[in-house]
Write a protein that holds these residues in place. Sequence first.
Motif, PDB file in Angstrom:
ATOM      1  N   GLN A   1     -11.677   8.792  -1.338  1.00  0.00           N
ATOM      2  CA  GLN A   1     -10.691   8.222  -2.207  1.00  0.00           C
ATOM      3  C   GLN A   1     -11.503   8.407  -3.564  1.00  0.00           C
ATOM      4  O   GLN A   1     -11.816   7.323  -4.219  1.00  0.00           O
ATOM      5  CB  GLN A   1     -10.475   6.536  -1.993  1.00  0.00           C
ATOM      6  CG  GLN A   1     -10.305   5.959  -0.816  1.00  0.00           C
ATOM      7  CD  GLN A   1      -9.619   6.570   0.385  1.00  0.00           C
ATOM      8  OE1 GLN A   1      -9.122   7.741   0.373  1.00  0.00           O
ATOM      9  NE2 GLN A   1      -9.779   6.149   1.496  1.00  0.00           N
TER      10      GLN A   1
ATOM     11  N   ILE B   1      -4.672   8.471  -7.053  1.00  0.00           N
ATOM     12  CA  ILE B   1      -3.519   8.158  -6.118  1.00  0.00           C
ATOM     13  C   ILE B   1      -4.022   7.850  -4.944  1.00  0.00           C
ATOM     14  O   ILE B   1      -3.620   6.757  -4.157  1.00  0.00           O
ATOM     15  CB  ILE B   1      -2.423   9.044  -6.050  1.00  0.00           C
ATOM     16  CG1 ILE B   1      -1.209   8.585  -5.258  1.00  0.00           C
ATOM     17  CG2 ILE B   1      -3.084  10.479  -5.723  1.00  0.00           C
ATOM     18  CD1 ILE B   1       0.112   8.985  -6.090  1.00  0.00           C
ATOM     19  N   ASP B   2      -5.176   8.286  -4.456  1.00  0.00           N
ATOM     20  CA  ASP B   2      -5.969   7.920  -3.152  1.00  0.00           C
ATOM     21  C   ASP B   2      -6.320   6.458  -3.304  1.00  0.00           C
ATOM     22  O   ASP B   2      -6.092   5.636  -2.285  1.00  0.00           O
ATOM     23  CB  ASP B   2      -6.974   8.953  -3.178  1.00  0.00           C
ATOM     24  CG  ASP B   2      -6.983  10.312  -2.703  1.00  0.00           C
ATOM     25  OD1 ASP B   2      -5.802  10.679  -2.616  1.00  0.00           O
ATOM     26  OD2 ASP B   2      -7.997  10.984  -2.352  1.00  0.00           O
TER      27      ASP B   2
ATOM     28  N   PHE C   1      -3.114   4.040  -3.240  1.00  0.00           N
ATOM     29  CA  PHE C   1      -2.746   4.125  -1.787  1.00  0.00           C
ATOM     30  C   PHE C   1      -3.599   3.079  -0.862  1.00  0.00           C
ATOM     31  O   PHE C   1      -3.303   2.135   0.027  1.00  0.00           O
ATOM     32  CB  PHE C   1      -2.276   5.057  -1.232  1.00  0.00           C
ATOM     33  CG  PHE C   1      -0.824   5.724  -1.631  1.00  0.00           C
ATOM     34  CD1 PHE C   1       0.327   5.014  -1.170  1.00  0.00           C
ATOM     35  CD2 PHE C   1      -0.713   6.974  -2.011  1.00  0.00           C
ATOM     36  CE1 PHE C   1       1.314   5.392  -1.877  1.00  0.00           C
ATOM     37  CE2 PHE C   1       0.368   7.530  -2.542  1.00  0.00           C
ATOM     38  CZ  PHE C   1       1.500   6.699  -2.557  1.00  0.00           C
ATOM     39  N   ALA C   2      -4.948   3.333  -1.006  1.00  0.00           N
ATOM     40  CA  ALA C   2      -6.157   2.723  -0.277  1.00  0.00           C
ATOM     41  C   ALA C   2      -6.058   1.514  -0.412  1.00  0.00           C
ATOM     42  O   ALA C   2      -5.941   0.448   0.464  1.00  0.00           O
ATOM     43  CB  ALA C   2      -7.407   3.498  -0.489  1.00  0.00           C
TER      44      ALA C   2
ATOM     45  N   LEU D   1      -3.708  -0.392  -1.485  1.00  0.00           N
ATOM     46  CA  LEU D   1      -2.138  -1.181  -1.179  1.00  0.00           C
ATOM     47  C   LEU D   1      -2.353  -1.231   0.546  1.00  0.00           C
ATOM     48  O   LEU D   1      -1.539  -2.041   1.107  1.00  0.00           O
ATOM     49  CB  LEU D   1      -1.200  -0.170  -1.429  1.00  0.00           C
ATOM     50  CG  LEU D   1      -0.840  -0.301  -3.128  1.00  0.00           C
ATOM     51  CD1 LEU D   1       0.457   0.795  -3.440  1.00  0.00           C
ATOM     52  CD2 LEU D   1      -0.213  -1.554  -3.419  1.00  0.00           C
ATOM     53  N   ALA D   2      -3.277  -0.393   1.270  1.00  0.00           N
ATOM     54  CA  ALA D   2      -3.354  -0.696   2.665  1.00  0.00           C
ATOM     55  C   ALA D   2      -3.779  -1.744   3.301  1.00  0.00           C
ATOM     56  O   ALA D   2      -3.886  -1.913   4.740  1.00  0.00           O
ATOM     57  CB  ALA D   2      -3.889   0.652   3.327  1.00  0.00           C
ATOM     58  N   ASP D   3      -4.243  -2.577   2.743  1.00  0.00           N
ATOM     59  CA  ASP D   3      -4.632  -3.931   3.068  1.00  0.00           C
ATOM     60  C   ASP D   3      -3.844  -5.256   2.831  1.00  0.00           C
ATOM     61  O   ASP D   3      -3.525  -5.519   1.541  1.00  0.00           O
ATOM     62  CB  ASP D   3      -6.182  -4.182   2.500  1.00  0.00           C
ATOM     63  CG  ASP D   3      -6.661  -5.329   3.094  1.00  0.00           C
ATOM     64  OD1 ASP D   3      -7.572  -5.288   4.107  1.00  0.00           O
ATOM     65  OD2 ASP D   3      -6.759  -6.630   2.576  1.00  0.00           O
ATOM     66  N   PRO D   4      -3.421  -6.143   3.794  1.00  0.00           N
ATOM     67  CA  PRO D   4      -2.715  -7.154   3.482  1.00  0.00           C
ATOM     68  C   PRO D   4      -3.276  -8.229   2.735  1.00  0.00           C
ATOM     69  O   PRO D   4      -2.433  -8.773   1.654  1.00  0.00           O
ATOM     70  CB  PRO D   4      -2.411  -7.660   4.954  1.00  0.00           C
ATOM     71  CG  PRO D   4      -3.581  -7.037   5.737  1.00  0.00           C
ATOM     72  CD  PRO D   4      -3.873  -6.101   5.063  1.00  0.00           C
TER      73      PRO D   4
ATOM     74  N   ARG E   1      -2.564  -6.950  -0.708  1.00  0.00           N
ATOM     75  CA  ARG E   1      -1.120  -6.821  -1.030  1.00  0.00           C
ATOM     76  C   ARG E   1      -0.936  -8.298  -1.450  1.00  0.00           C
ATOM     77  O   ARG E   1       0.140  -8.533  -2.326  1.00  0.00           O
ATOM     78  CB  ARG E   1      -0.076  -6.295   0.063  1.00  0.00           C
ATOM     79  CG  ARG E   1      -0.287  -4.649  -0.037  1.00  0.00           C
ATOM     80  CD  ARG E   1       0.986  -4.237   0.801  1.00  0.00           C
ATOM     81  NE  ARG E   1       1.139  -4.909   1.985  1.00  0.00           N
ATOM     82  CZ  ARG E   1       0.291  -4.390   3.145  1.00  0.00           C
ATOM     83  NH1 ARG E   1      -0.431  -3.571   3.131  1.00  0.00           N
ATOM     84  NH2 ARG E   1       0.878  -5.097   4.280  1.00  0.00           N
TER      85      ARG E   1
ATOM     86  N   LEU F   1      -1.688  -9.021  -5.092  1.00  0.00           N
ATOM     87  CA  LEU F   1      -0.840  -8.500  -5.933  1.00  0.00           C
ATOM     88  C   LEU F   1       0.433  -9.468  -6.206  1.00  0.00           C
ATOM     89  O   LEU F   1       0.998  -9.895  -7.044  1.00  0.00           O
ATOM     90  CB  LEU F   1      -0.538  -7.078  -5.618  1.00  0.00           C
ATOM     91  CG  LEU F   1      -1.723  -5.999  -5.535  1.00  0.00           C
ATOM     92  CD1 LEU F   1      -1.649  -4.755  -5.152  1.00  0.00           C
ATOM     93  CD2 LEU F   1      -2.417  -6.100  -7.201  1.00  0.00           C
TER      94      LEU F   1
ATOM     95  N   ALA G   1       2.320   6.128  -7.722  1.00  0.00           N
ATOM     96  CA  ALA G   1       2.408   6.011  -6.128  1.00  0.00           C
ATOM     97  C   ALA G   1       4.061   6.150  -5.814  1.00  0.00           C
ATOM     98  O   ALA G   1       4.384   6.704  -4.953  1.00  0.00           O
ATOM     99  CB  ALA G   1       1.897   4.824  -5.588  1.00  0.00           C
TER     100      ALA G   1
END
Lengths: 112, 112
Positions: A5, A9-10, A13-14, A16-19, A22, A25, A84
């Motif tokens: 990463q 953009i990597d 997305f990376a 955003l990949a964790d609850p 998120r 946010l 994204a």
Amino acid sequence: MANYQNNPIDRTFAALADPTRRYVLQRLMDEPDLSVSDLARPLSLKLPGLMKHLDVLSDAGLIRRTKTGRTVQVRLAAEPMQQAMEWLNQYQRFWSASLDQLTAFVEAQEEP
Amino acid sequence: MANYQNNPIDRTFAALADPTRRYVLQRLMDEPDLSVSDLARPLSLKLPGLMKHLDVLSDAGLIRRTKTGRTVQVRLAAEPMQQAMEWLNQYQRFWSASLDQLTAFVEAQEEP
DNA sequence: CGAATACTTCACCATATGGCAAACTATCAA
DNA sequence: TTGATAGTTTGCCATATGGTGAAGTATTCG
């Protein structure tokens, strides 16, 4: 390994990949400028754990931290999400049903 | 550690966080039903490396593989991206400029 | 049959991630 | 000035990720 990463953009997305991230946010959407411990309170992790998540979010450019006194205000900085979003937009022709949903959503946003 | 991408949206975003995997998805948009080695050819990694990426994409539900004879056709299955997209949609009010862009995009799609 | 082709699986490696407890550095309050 | 509060840094750990070479399994070709 390799590259890990390093392009924006990597990282977006990376991030955003964790609850947990998120969740952070989403909370910041509703309540801007929360402090680090405000964010931590409802979570089942310790401060150092949250710190790491905040670092990931900062590196991705999704939040901004400003320290005043001994507390830190965390604020949303959603710009990278636009990229994204644009990337995902390419795929819309694969699900036209949801294209309709998106159109509806955009139109709903445009109304007062 | 803990949870390690076990819910669908985690897996989707995690899958999208790697440039090799995004490349695979984009190629599949233009040329559906490519074989594994067709996908590997322009990439600078060996087959086992690509296999792992394809596994990640399959687990995220973003591709589907069907073997006929000794070759495997890889096909796009973009449904999970809809959820990712919907999640990102929440943030549009933070960048209204790009909301306009999105509206333009959707309208462009709707024209013949 | 025997060999080439097209994957797949395995064992292995280095680095990343996500978590913790403990120690450290302010800053604010009494 | 002592103490609490807010956050950070520093190890440390277990598991995940992204890559490899080598060996294994089908399938197809000659």
